[in-house]
Scaffold this motif. Sequence first.
Motif, PDB file in Angstrom:
ATOM      1  N   ASP A 196       0.890  -1.164  -0.035  1.00 53.34           N
ATOM      2  CA  ASP A 196      -0.062   0.050  -0.001  1.00 53.34           C
ATOM      3  C   ASP A 196       0.878   1.170   0.008  1.00 53.34           C
ATOM      4  O   ASP A 196       1.527   1.555   0.948  1.00 53.34           O
ATOM      5  N   ALA A 197       0.950   2.013  -1.052  1.00 51.14           N
ATOM      6  CA  ALA A 197       1.760   2.969  -1.271  1.00 51.14           C
ATOM      7  C   ALA A 197       1.833   4.349  -0.018  1.00 51.14           C
ATOM      8  O   ALA A 197       2.341   4.873   0.347  1.00 51.14           O
ATOM      9  N   ASP A 198       0.422   4.202   0.582  1.00 56.29           N
ATOM     10  CA  ASP A 198       0.326   5.076   1.629  1.00 56.29           C
ATOM     11  C   ASP A 198       1.126   4.767   2.943  1.00 56.29           C
ATOM     12  O   ASP A 198       1.010   5.435   3.863  1.00 56.29           O
ATOM     13  N   ARG A 199       1.494   3.477   2.991  1.00 58.99           N
ATOM     14  CA  ARG A 199       2.364   2.976   4.115  1.00 58.99           C
ATOM     15  C   ARG A 199       3.801   3.048   4.033  1.00 58.99           C
ATOM     16  O   ARG A 199       4.608   2.558   4.812  1.00 58.99           O
ATOM     17  N   VAL A 200       4.278   3.430   2.726  1.00 56.66           N
ATOM     18  CA  VAL A 200       5.486   3.563   2.603  1.00 56.66           C
ATOM     19  C   VAL A 200       5.662   4.997   3.266  1.00 56.66           C
ATOM     20  O   VAL A 200       5.482   5.852   2.639  1.00 56.66           O
ATOM     21  N   PRO A 201       6.784   4.921   4.100  1.00 51.14           N
ATOM     22  CA  PRO A 201       7.182   6.447   4.923  1.00 51.14           C
ATOM     23  C   PRO A 201       7.841   7.142   3.926  1.00 51.14           C
ATOM     24  O   PRO A 201       8.516   6.916   2.700  1.00 51.14           O
ATOM     25  N   ALA A 202       7.832   8.623   4.105  1.00 54.27           N
ATOM     26  CA  ALA A 202       7.947   9.564   3.227  1.00 54.27           C
ATOM     27  C   ALA A 202       9.793   9.202   3.212  1.00 54.27           C
ATOM     28  O   ALA A 202      10.436   9.123   4.054  1.00 54.27           O
ATOM     29  N   GLY A 203      10.261   9.690   1.890  1.00 57.68           N
ATOM     30  CA  GLY A 203      11.487   9.289   1.611  1.00 57.68           C
ATOM     31  C   GLY A 203      12.037   7.973   1.507  1.00 57.68           C
ATOM     32  O   GLY A 203      13.224   7.745   0.910  1.00 57.68           O
ATOM     33  N   ALA A 204      11.224   6.866   1.694  1.00 57.24           N
ATOM     34  CA  ALA A 204      11.654   5.633   1.525  1.00 57.24           C
ATOM     35  C   ALA A 204      11.292   5.169  -0.055  1.00 57.24           C
ATOM     36  O   ALA A 204      10.308   5.987  -0.691  1.00 57.24           O
ATOM     37  N   VAL A 205      12.001   4.126  -0.393  1.00 50.42           N
ATOM     38  CA  VAL A 205      11.770   3.956  -1.860  1.00 50.42           C
ATOM     39  C   VAL A 205      11.532   2.374  -1.682  1.00 50.42           C
ATOM     40  O   VAL A 205      12.161   1.639  -1.018  1.00 50.42           O
ATOM     41  N   TYR A 206      10.095   2.079  -2.317  1.00 44.29           N
ATOM     42  CA  TYR A 206      10.044   0.520  -2.572  1.00 44.29           C
ATOM     43  C   TYR A 206      10.356   0.077  -3.834  1.00 44.29           C
ATOM     44  O   TYR A 206       9.780   0.703  -4.823  1.00 44.29           O
ATOM     45  N   ALA A 207      10.892  -0.911  -4.131  1.00 42.92           N
ATOM     46  CA  ALA A 207      11.134  -1.425  -5.624  1.00 42.92           C
ATOM     47  C   ALA A 207      11.208  -2.969  -5.397  1.00 42.92           C
ATOM     48  O   ALA A 207      11.382  -3.645  -4.635  1.00 42.92           O
ATOM     49  N   GLU A 208      10.673  -3.200  -6.727  1.00 45.54           N
ATOM     50  CA  GLU A 208      10.794  -4.905  -7.091  1.00 45.54           C
ATOM     51  C   GLU A 208      11.772  -5.077  -7.959  1.00 45.54           C
ATOM     52  O   GLU A 208      12.020  -4.138  -8.723  1.00 45.54           O
ATOM     53  N   GLY A 209      12.483  -6.305  -7.991  1.00 44.76           N
ATOM     54  CA  GLY A 209      13.420  -6.479  -8.877  1.00 44.76           C
ATOM     55  C   GLY A 209      14.406  -7.737  -8.526  1.00 44.76           C
ATOM     56  O   GLY A 209      14.219  -8.231  -7.489  1.00 44.76           O
ATOM     57  N   ASP A 210      15.524  -7.777  -9.094  1.00 44.18           N
ATOM     58  CA  ASP A 210      16.577  -8.859  -8.935  1.00 44.18           C
ATOM     59  C   ASP A 210      17.092  -8.185  -7.522  1.00 44.18           C
ATOM     60  O   ASP A 210      17.513  -7.196  -7.489  1.00 44.18           O
ATOM     61  N   LEU A 211      17.194  -9.111  -6.435  1.00 39.54           N
ATOM     62  CA  LEU A 211      17.369  -8.695  -5.096  1.00 39.54           C
ATOM     63  C   LEU A 211      18.926  -8.437  -5.206  1.00 39.54           C
ATOM     64  O   LEU A 211      19.310  -7.240  -4.470  1.00 39.54           O
ATOM     65  N   SER A 212      19.917  -8.869  -5.909  1.00 38.66           N
ATOM     66  CA  SER A 212      21.320  -8.583  -5.928  1.00 38.66           C
ATOM     67  C   SER A 212      21.419  -7.087  -6.570  1.00 38.66           C
ATOM     68  O   SER A 212      22.439  -6.444  -6.044  1.00 38.66           O
ATOM     69  N   GLU A 213      20.672  -6.921  -7.463  1.00 36.38           N
ATOM     70  CA  GLU A 213      20.707  -5.440  -8.151  1.00 36.38           C
ATOM     71  C   GLU A 213      20.141  -4.439  -7.178  1.00 36.38           C
ATOM     72  O   GLU A 213      20.637  -3.380  -7.249  1.00 36.38           O
ATOM     73  N   LEU A 214      19.122  -4.765  -6.615  1.00 39.13           N
ATOM     74  CA  LEU A 214      18.587  -3.956  -5.408  1.00 39.13           C
ATOM     75  C   LEU A 214      19.582  -3.686  -4.412  1.00 39.13           C
ATOM     76  O   LEU A 214      19.560  -2.272  -4.026  1.00 39.13           O
ATOM     77  N   ILE A 215      20.058  -4.616  -4.061  1.00 37.71           N
ATOM     78  CA  ILE A 215      21.033  -4.426  -2.797  1.00 37.71           C
ATOM     79  C   ILE A 215      22.230  -3.487  -3.415  1.00 37.71           C
ATOM     80  O   ILE A 215      22.932  -2.595  -2.583  1.00 37.71           O
TER      81      ILE A 215
END
Length: 90
Positions: A4-23
Amino acid sequence: MAIDADRVPAGAVYAEGDLSELIKAADVVACFNTKVAFPALAAGKPVVTLAHNPVAAAGVTEHAVEAGAVEPAIRRALSNGLTEERKARF
């Protein structure tokens, strides 16, 4: 997993994808479980654990289980990085 986009804190980034690339792209990794914490630590990233788990118990991460403790833990992780002491514990 839907977030839920409303639950992601301001300034935080939520992303999906390859775990190693995100890290690789992250300055700090916040996670609940060791499936994410282990590869982040192995990549030299500071980690904030949001639940009790073995890496939190070993003192390898910043740790925050209360909502109000998350931001300060992230700030400490960004400021301190993955310290040599924590690398040795890992």
